[in-house]
Scaffold this motif. Sequence first.
Motif, PDB file in Angstrom:
ATOM      1  N   ASN A   1       0.821  -1.217   0.000  1.00 41.62           N
ATOM      2  CA  ASN A   1       0.000   0.000   0.000  1.00 41.62           C
ATOM      3  C   ASN A   1       0.854   1.267   0.000  1.00 41.62           C
ATOM      4  N   ILE A   2       1.907   1.266   0.797  1.00 43.73           N
ATOM      5  CA  ILE A   2       2.784   2.440   0.885  1.00 43.73           C
ATOM      6  C   ILE A   2       3.482   2.691  -0.444  1.00 43.73           C
ATOM      7  N   THR A   3       4.057   1.641  -1.028  1.00 40.80           N
ATOM      8  CA  THR A   3       4.768   1.835  -2.291  1.00 40.80           C
ATOM      9  C   THR A   3       3.808   2.239  -3.408  1.00 40.80           C
ATOM     10  N   LEU A   4       2.602   1.669  -3.411  1.00 41.94           N
ATOM     11  CA  LEU A   4       1.612   2.055  -4.424  1.00 41.94           C
ATOM     12  C   LEU A   4       1.216   3.519  -4.276  1.00 41.94           C
ATOM     13  N   ALA A   5       1.000   3.957  -3.042  1.00 40.25           N
ATOM     14  CA  ALA A   5       0.610   5.354  -2.815  1.00 40.25           C
ATOM     15  C   ALA A   5       1.698   6.313  -3.290  1.00 40.25           C
ATOM     16  N   TYR A   6       2.949   6.031  -2.967  1.00 41.98           N
ATOM     17  CA  TYR A   6       4.037   6.908  -3.399  1.00 41.98           C
ATOM     18  C   TYR A   6       4.243   6.842  -4.905  1.00 41.98           C
ATOM     19  N   ALA A   7       4.031   5.668  -5.505  1.00 38.89           N
ATOM     20  CA  ALA A   7       4.151   5.552  -6.960  1.00 38.89           C
ATOM     21  C   ALA A   7       3.072   6.372  -7.660  1.00 38.89           C
ATOM     22  N   LYS A   8       1.860   6.348  -7.123  1.00 38.09           N
ATOM     23  CA  LYS A   8       0.779   7.142  -7.713  1.00 38.09           C
ATOM     24  C   LYS A   8       1.068   8.627  -7.571  1.00 38.09           C
ATOM     25  N   ALA A   9       1.598   9.031  -6.429  1.00 34.94           N
ATOM     26  CA  ALA A   9       1.961  10.437  -6.232  1.00 34.94           C
ATOM     27  C   ALA A   9       3.067  10.830  -7.202  1.00 34.94           C
ATOM     28  N   HIS A  10       4.024   9.952  -7.404  1.00 33.80           N
ATOM     29  CA  HIS A  10       5.119  10.212  -8.342  1.00 33.80           C
ATOM     30  C   HIS A  10       4.576  10.374  -9.761  1.00 33.80           C
ATOM     31  N   ALA A  11       3.636   9.519 -10.142  1.00 38.90           N
ATOM     32  CA  ALA A  11       3.069   9.575 -11.490  1.00 38.90           C
ATOM     33  C   ALA A  11       2.218  10.829 -11.688  1.00 38.90           C
ATOM     34  N   ALA A  12       1.611  11.303 -10.611  1.00 38.45           N
ATOM     35  CA  ALA A  12       0.722  12.465 -10.713  1.00 38.45           C
ATOM     36  C   ALA A  12       1.502  13.777 -10.845  1.00 38.45           C
ATOM     37  N   THR A  13       2.663  13.836 -10.253  1.00 41.18           N
ATOM     38  CA  THR A  13       3.456  15.061 -10.303  1.00 41.18           C
ATOM     39  C   THR A  13       4.929  14.715 -10.236  1.00 41.18           C
ATOM     40  N   ILE A  14       5.705  15.364 -11.021  1.00 43.06           N
ATOM     41  CA  ILE A  14       7.141  15.107 -11.054  1.00 43.06           C
ATOM     42  C   ILE A  14       7.836  15.620  -9.794  1.00 43.06           C
ATOM     43  N   ASP A  15       7.149  16.493  -9.015  1.00 43.78           N
ATOM     44  CA  ASP A  15       7.753  17.088  -7.826  1.00 43.78           C
ATOM     45  C   ASP A  15       7.835  16.126  -6.645  1.00 43.78           C
ATOM     46  N   ILE A  16       7.106  15.014  -6.719  1.00 42.80           N
ATOM     47  CA  ILE A  16       7.113  14.069  -5.604  1.00 42.80           C
ATOM     48  C   ILE A  16       7.957  12.865  -5.994  1.00 42.80           C
ATOM     49  N   ASP A  17       9.065  12.701  -5.298  1.00 44.57           N
ATOM     50  CA  ASP A  17       9.984  11.614  -5.601  1.00 44.57           C
ATOM     51  C   ASP A  17      10.581  11.140  -4.281  1.00 44.57           C
ATOM     52  N   HIS A  18      10.517   9.864  -4.047  1.00 45.93           N
ATOM     53  CA  HIS A  18      10.980   9.325  -2.770  1.00 45.93           C
ATOM     54  C   HIS A  18      11.902   8.130  -2.980  1.00 45.93           C
ATOM     55  N   PRO A  19      13.075   8.365  -3.574  1.00 48.27           N
ATOM     56  CA  PRO A  19      13.967   7.237  -3.839  1.00 48.27           C
ATOM     57  C   PRO A  19      14.436   6.537  -2.572  1.00 48.27           C
ATOM     58  N   ARG A  20      14.583   7.265  -1.494  1.00 46.73           N
ATOM     59  CA  ARG A  20      15.049   6.635  -0.246  1.00 46.73           C
ATOM     60  C   ARG A  20      14.031   5.620   0.262  1.00 46.73           C
ATOM     61  N   LEU A  21      12.739   5.944   0.172  1.00 44.28           N
ATOM     62  CA  LEU A  21      11.697   5.009   0.584  1.00 44.28           C
ATOM     63  C   LEU A  21      11.786   3.732  -0.246  1.00 44.28           C
ATOM     64  N   PHE A  22      11.874   3.882  -1.560  1.00 41.93           N
ATOM     65  CA  PHE A  22      11.935   2.715  -2.435  1.00 41.93           C
ATOM     66  C   PHE A  22      13.215   1.918  -2.207  1.00 41.93           C
TER      67      PHE A  22
END
Length: 101
Positions: free
Chosen positions: A13-34
């Motif tokens: 759920n966490i990775t899906l939520a961050y992936a959707k946020a990443h896809a929605a806007t280029i400003d949201i990127d969380h490489p450390r989480l991944f």
Amino acid sequence: RDLRAFTPQALSNITLAYAKAHAATIDIDHPRLFDRVAEHILSLDDGLQDFGEQEISNIGGAFSKADAIDSRLFDKLSAVAIDRQDEFSSHDIAKLLRWKK
């Protein structure tokens, strides 16, 4: 924080939520989480027994969607999927085929 406290569904759920946020806007990127989730999954030596087919396909899909490509993670998830292919629905298999590697 130790990721062992999270269930496979929570990691999915966490990775899906961050992936959707990443896809929605280029400003949201969380490489450390991944990176941390990948390292956690790679450290598990139990064949991902606690991970269901949906968690496996969702996590792989989330990494792909977020452009957080980790070939070691994809190799591990793919190997588990092949070993347990009878458990995967056609929908989950289709998600696997969309992964970028």
